[in-house]
Write a protein that holds these residues in place. Structure first.
Motif, PDB file in Angstrom:
ATOM      1  N   PRO A  77      64.487  28.101   8.988  1.00  0.00           N
ATOM      2  CA  PRO A  77      65.108  28.454   9.925  1.00  0.00           C
ATOM      3  C   PRO A  77      64.266  29.300  10.867  1.00  0.00           C
ATOM      4  O   PRO A  77      62.961  29.639  10.349  1.00  0.00           O
ATOM      5  CB  PRO A  77      65.980  29.711   9.417  1.00  0.00           C
ATOM      6  CG  PRO A  77      66.021  30.008   8.411  1.00  0.00           C
ATOM      7  CD  PRO A  77      65.341  29.519   7.540  1.00  0.00           C
ATOM      8  N   GLU A  78      64.108  29.119  12.677  1.00  0.00           N
ATOM      9  CA  GLU A  78      63.247  29.785  13.400  1.00  0.00           C
ATOM     10  C   GLU A  78      63.460  30.623  12.761  1.00  0.00           C
ATOM     11  O   GLU A  78      61.980  32.095  13.404  1.00  0.00           O
ATOM     12  CB  GLU A  78      64.212  29.785  14.519  1.00  0.00           C
ATOM     13  CG  GLU A  78      63.426  30.021  15.382  1.00  0.00           C
ATOM     14  CD  GLU A  78      61.501  28.668  15.652  1.00  0.00           C
ATOM     15  OE1 GLU A  78      61.000  29.399  15.649  1.00  0.00           O
ATOM     16  OE2 GLU A  78      61.815  27.773  15.402  1.00  0.00           O
ATOM     17  N   GLU A  79      64.097  31.596  11.992  1.00  0.00           N
ATOM     18  CA  GLU A  79      63.743  33.603  12.445  1.00  0.00           C
ATOM     19  C   GLU A  79      62.636  33.452  11.296  1.00  0.00           C
ATOM     20  O   GLU A  79      62.133  34.425  11.023  1.00  0.00           O
ATOM     21  CB  GLU A  79      65.535  33.085  11.139  1.00  0.00           C
ATOM     22  CG  GLU A  79      66.294  33.842  12.225  1.00  0.00           C
ATOM     23  CD  GLU A  79      67.503  32.756  12.278  1.00  0.00           C
ATOM     24  OE1 GLU A  79      68.362  32.669  13.393  1.00  0.00           O
ATOM     25  OE2 GLU A  79      66.939  32.095  11.116  1.00  0.00           O
ATOM     26  N   THR A  80      62.258  32.519  10.032  1.00  0.00           N
ATOM     27  CA  THR A  80      61.503  32.802   9.176  1.00  0.00           C
ATOM     28  C   THR A  80      60.090  33.409   9.958  1.00  0.00           C
ATOM     29  O   THR A  80      59.581  34.195   9.278  1.00  0.00           O
ATOM     30  CB  THR A  80      61.082  31.486   8.209  1.00  0.00           C
ATOM     31  OG1 THR A  80      60.134  32.094   7.594  1.00  0.00           O
ATOM     32  CG2 THR A  80      60.185  30.395   9.267  1.00  0.00           C
ATOM     33  N   TRP A  81      59.734  33.035  10.992  1.00  0.00           N
ATOM     34  CA  TRP A  81      58.203  32.906  12.072  1.00  0.00           C
ATOM     35  C   TRP A  81      58.419  34.442  12.072  1.00  0.00           C
ATOM     36  O   TRP A  81      57.916  35.098  12.473  1.00  0.00           O
ATOM     37  CB  TRP A  81      58.546  32.573  12.976  1.00  0.00           C
ATOM     38  CG  TRP A  81      58.629  30.836  12.739  1.00  0.00           C
ATOM     39  CD1 TRP A  81      59.272  29.905  13.006  1.00  0.00           C
ATOM     40  CD2 TRP A  81      57.867  30.842  11.469  1.00  0.00           C
ATOM     41  NE1 TRP A  81      59.542  28.649  12.481  1.00  0.00           N
ATOM     42  CE2 TRP A  81      57.713  29.025  11.436  1.00  0.00           C
ATOM     43  CE3 TRP A  81      56.953  30.911  10.613  1.00  0.00           C
ATOM     44  CZ2 TRP A  81      58.005  27.968  10.108  1.00  0.00           C
ATOM     45  CZ3 TRP A  81      55.963  29.771   9.430  1.00  0.00           C
ATOM     46  CH2 TRP A  81      57.100  28.203   9.578  1.00  0.00           C
ATOM     47  N   ASP A  82      59.325  35.285  12.072  1.00  0.00           N
ATOM     48  CA  ASP A  82      59.330  36.962  12.464  1.00  0.00           C
ATOM     49  C   ASP A  82      58.860  37.776  11.917  1.00  0.00           C
ATOM     50  O   ASP A  82      58.681  38.683  11.872  1.00  0.00           O
ATOM     51  CB  ASP A  82      61.492  36.430  13.142  1.00  0.00           C
ATOM     52  CG  ASP A  82      61.697  36.920  13.487  1.00  0.00           C
ATOM     53  OD1 ASP A  82      60.913  35.888  14.750  1.00  0.00           O
ATOM     54  OD2 ASP A  82      63.084  36.808  14.026  1.00  0.00           O
ATOM     55  N   SER A  83      58.904  36.727  10.995  1.00  0.00           N
ATOM     56  CA  SER A  83      58.564  37.766   9.311  1.00  0.00           C
ATOM     57  C   SER A  83      57.067  37.677   8.736  1.00  0.00           C
ATOM     58  O   SER A  83      56.362  38.182   7.644  1.00  0.00           O
ATOM     59  CB  SER A  83      59.768  38.496   8.291  1.00  0.00           C
ATOM     60  OG  SER A  83      60.232  37.066   7.957  1.00  0.00           O
ATOM     61  N   SER A  84      57.121  35.664   8.431  1.00  0.00           N
ATOM     62  CA  SER A  84      56.260  35.358   7.962  1.00  0.00           C
ATOM     63  C   SER A  84      54.732  35.556   8.625  1.00  0.00           C
ATOM     64  O   SER A  84      54.587  35.394  10.033  1.00  0.00           O
ATOM     65  CB  SER A  84      56.002  33.917   7.873  1.00  0.00           C
ATOM     66  OG  SER A  84      57.553  33.754   7.345  1.00  0.00           O
TER      67      SER A  84
END
Length: 132
Positions: A77-84
């Motif tokens: 999901p788009e949210e993965t880029w918040d923590s990767s």
């Protein structure tokens, strides 16, 4: 470290002093890698442009690790880029991508990649999937 969504593109930076968010330019390729894993193609047998072939040993290790983890992977999901994150290692970037499962959302599993530049763009090497 968590990075907030930004309205602008995330640039590719060579910062050896701190982790950085995954550059926008890499995200579609990483999404394709994970999409293949969701389809249980751990060797990326259909190929992903810009991604080196995955050795049979590495593909087998990834498959066993995901099976042992016991949850079903889902596409990123788009949210993965918040923590990767990624970090410049002097000749390449090491990247850790948070993987998601159907029951947990963001899981403890990460995809570890090594990214380097070549004459036409970026080259991605799948290193491993594991729980850090």
């Amino acid at each position: 470290m968590t990075y907030k969504k930004q309205d602008s593109q995330v640039p590719v930076l060579r910062d050896a002093d701190s982790e950085r968010p995954i550059p926008s330019a890499w995200r579609p390729v990483i999404g394709e890698i994970v999409r293949a894993f969701v389809g249980r193609d751990y060797a990326l047998s259909l190929g992903v442009p810009g991604v080196s072939p995955v050795s049979p040993d590495t593909a087998e290790h990834i498959e066993k690790y995901i099976q042992h983890y016991g949850e079903e992977l889902v596409e990123l999901p788009e949210e993965t880029w918040d923590s990767s994150v990624c970090i410049w290692m002097g000749g390449r970037w090491d990247a850790l991508i948070d993987l998601w499962t159907s029951s947990e959302g963001r899981s403890d599993l990460v995809l570890s990649l090594r990214v380097s530049e070549d004459g036409s763009g970026f080259k991605f090497d799948v290193y491993m999937v594991y729980v850090p």
